[in-house]
Scaffold this active site. Sequence first.
Site, PDB file in Angstrom:
ATOM      1  N   GLU A 177      -2.836  -2.065  -2.583  1.00 55.13           N
ATOM      2  CA  GLU A 177      -2.548  -3.380  -2.012  1.00 55.13           C
ATOM      3  C   GLU A 177      -3.655  -4.373  -2.372  1.00 55.13           C
ATOM      4  O   GLU A 177      -3.378  -5.557  -2.602  1.00 55.13           O
ATOM      5  CB  GLU A 177      -2.378  -3.262  -0.500  1.00 55.13           C
ATOM      6  CG  GLU A 177      -1.104  -2.508  -0.145  1.00 55.13           C
ATOM      7  CD  GLU A 177      -0.985  -2.117   1.310  1.00 55.13           C
ATOM      8  OE1 GLU A 177       0.017  -1.452   1.665  1.00 55.13           O
ATOM      9  OE2 GLU A 177      -1.877  -2.455   2.107  1.00 55.13           O
TER      10      GLU A 177
ATOM     11  N   HIS B 241      -7.322  -0.047   2.019  1.00 55.36           N
ATOM     12  CA  HIS B 241      -7.235   1.405   1.867  1.00 55.36           C
ATOM     13  C   HIS B 241      -6.780   1.793   0.464  1.00 55.36           C
ATOM     14  O   HIS B 241      -6.291   0.963  -0.301  1.00 55.36           O
ATOM     15  CB  HIS B 241      -6.245   1.961   2.881  1.00 55.36           C
ATOM     16  CG  HIS B 241      -4.917   1.254   2.833  1.00 55.36           C
ATOM     17  ND1 HIS B 241      -3.938   1.555   1.910  1.00 55.36           N
ATOM     18  CD2 HIS B 241      -4.436   0.224   3.566  1.00 55.36           C
ATOM     19  CE1 HIS B 241      -2.912   0.755   2.083  1.00 55.36           C
ATOM     20  NE2 HIS B 241      -3.181  -0.077   3.082  1.00 55.36           N
TER      21      HIS B 241
ATOM     22  N   HIS C 209      -1.352  -6.272   8.886  1.00 54.35           N
ATOM     23  CA  HIS C 209      -0.988  -4.881   9.168  1.00 54.35           C
ATOM     24  C   HIS C 209       0.297  -4.802   9.983  1.00 54.35           C
ATOM     25  O   HIS C 209       0.429  -5.460  11.019  1.00 54.35           O
ATOM     26  CB  HIS C 209      -2.113  -4.174   9.933  1.00 54.35           C
ATOM     27  CG  HIS C 209      -1.721  -2.803  10.396  1.00 54.35           C
ATOM     28  ND1 HIS C 209      -1.449  -1.790   9.507  1.00 54.35           N
ATOM     29  CD2 HIS C 209      -1.521  -2.294  11.643  1.00 54.35           C
ATOM     30  CE1 HIS C 209      -1.105  -0.698  10.187  1.00 54.35           C
ATOM     31  NE2 HIS C 209      -1.140  -0.981  11.479  1.00 54.35           N
TER      32      HIS C 209
ATOM     33  N   HIS D 135      -1.378   4.527   0.859  1.00 50.63           N
ATOM     34  CA  HIS D 135      -0.013   4.055   0.638  1.00 50.63           C
ATOM     35  C   HIS D 135      -0.108   2.696  -0.049  1.00 50.63           C
ATOM     36  O   HIS D 135      -1.180   2.098  -0.102  1.00 50.63           O
ATOM     37  CB  HIS D 135       0.780   3.936   1.945  1.00 50.63           C
ATOM     38  CG  HIS D 135       0.283   2.862   2.855  1.00 50.63           C
ATOM     39  ND1 HIS D 135      -0.823   3.022   3.675  1.00 50.63           N
ATOM     40  CD2 HIS D 135       0.711   1.580   3.075  1.00 50.63           C
ATOM     41  CE1 HIS D 135      -1.032   1.917   4.362  1.00 50.63           C
ATOM     42  NE2 HIS D 135      -0.120   1.015   4.009  1.00 50.63           N
TER      43      HIS D 135
ATOM     44  N   GLU E 243      -5.870   0.423   8.026  1.00 49.53           N
ATOM     45  CA  GLU E 243      -6.059   1.808   7.578  1.00 49.53           C
ATOM     46  C   GLU E 243      -7.438   2.050   6.971  1.00 49.53           C
ATOM     47  O   GLU E 243      -7.896   3.193   6.908  1.00 49.53           O
ATOM     48  CB  GLU E 243      -4.965   2.205   6.579  1.00 49.53           C
ATOM     49  CG  GLU E 243      -3.592   2.393   7.196  1.00 49.53           C
ATOM     50  CD  GLU E 243      -2.772   1.116   7.241  1.00 49.53           C
ATOM     51  OE1 GLU E 243      -1.593   1.181   7.635  1.00 49.53           O
ATOM     52  OE2 GLU E 243      -3.311   0.049   6.859  1.00 49.53           O
TER      53      GLU E 243
ATOM     54  N   ASP F 247      -6.301  -5.646   7.233  1.00 43.15           N
ATOM     55  CA  ASP F 247      -5.475  -4.457   7.414  1.00 43.15           C
ATOM     56  C   ASP F 247      -6.236  -3.511   8.342  1.00 43.15           C
ATOM     57  O   ASP F 247      -7.352  -3.819   8.775  1.00 43.15           O
ATOM     58  CB  ASP F 247      -5.182  -3.820   6.059  1.00 43.15           C
ATOM     59  CG  ASP F 247      -3.890  -3.012   6.043  1.00 43.15           C
ATOM     60  OD1 ASP F 247      -3.308  -2.785   7.119  1.00 43.15           O
ATOM     61  OD2 ASP F 247      -3.458  -2.600   4.945  1.00 43.15           O
TER      62      ASP F 247
END
Length: 267
Positions: free
Chosen positions: A136, A105, A60, A117, A10, A8
């Site tokens: 996640e 993240h 992502h 998020h 972030e 990912d």
Amino acid sequence: MKLFISADIEGVTGVTSWSETTLGKSDATPFIKQMEKEVSAVIESAYEKGFTEVVIKDAHDTGRNLDINLFPEHVNVIRGWSGHPLSMIEGIDNSFDAIAFIGYHSAASKGTSPLSHTLHVSKLNSIIINGELASEFLIFYYAGLYLGIPTVFVSGDKGLCEEVNRVNDNIITVSTKEGMGKATINENPKKVLNNVKDAFGGLVFSKDRFMGKLPEFFDVEISFKNPSLAYWAGFYPGAEQINDTTIKYNTKNYMDVLTLFSFLVKE
């Protein structure tokens, strides 16, 4: 040995604004390159530790961020999204020995990252699994356990690393930055790459050591920002709307949870 990497952005060092995460925007270019470097640092150390097959899921946004020309011949890259409920680890199977999460993240509703998020940037307030705010990482860590594959390494923001350590303190973590309101305090990119190489290089792999225990039952709550979405989601088989913005769902089968997310909260 086979390693599965889910990447990912972030949680990559330096990334602070949403514009820095969007493929095609000039703001994002240096941070996508840093994402590639952090993934490459894991691959380099993993090969030295005996992982001779590596699969990367570009996990992502569009799933088309990484330049596949940058990676060695023993590395395959999964780009885009098939629609499989395994989502951010789609392509994995029980032939893999271990999972590494790169650039992850903090969960939605957490104040430890300006980019916090879970699964959907604008749709959700939070996902809660068995009373715990779910990131996640947690969702796909459980997915790995469901398949019998342990997570051995996670990099990302400090808040996420603290969560990982609470979930399974055997997992190796590398913190890339710390959130502060809408700002981030970042580790030097070169230092992060060295920390990743050194941390993964210190891995002493034992499946039994890293393997956590998957819960036997899953009590899931999904809180939507828009009440109309909660009303709609309440019609999903087995789901129940419990207030204006929240549904709940219970199951003993974790693949049911992943399928729920695939239909109700995918981007």
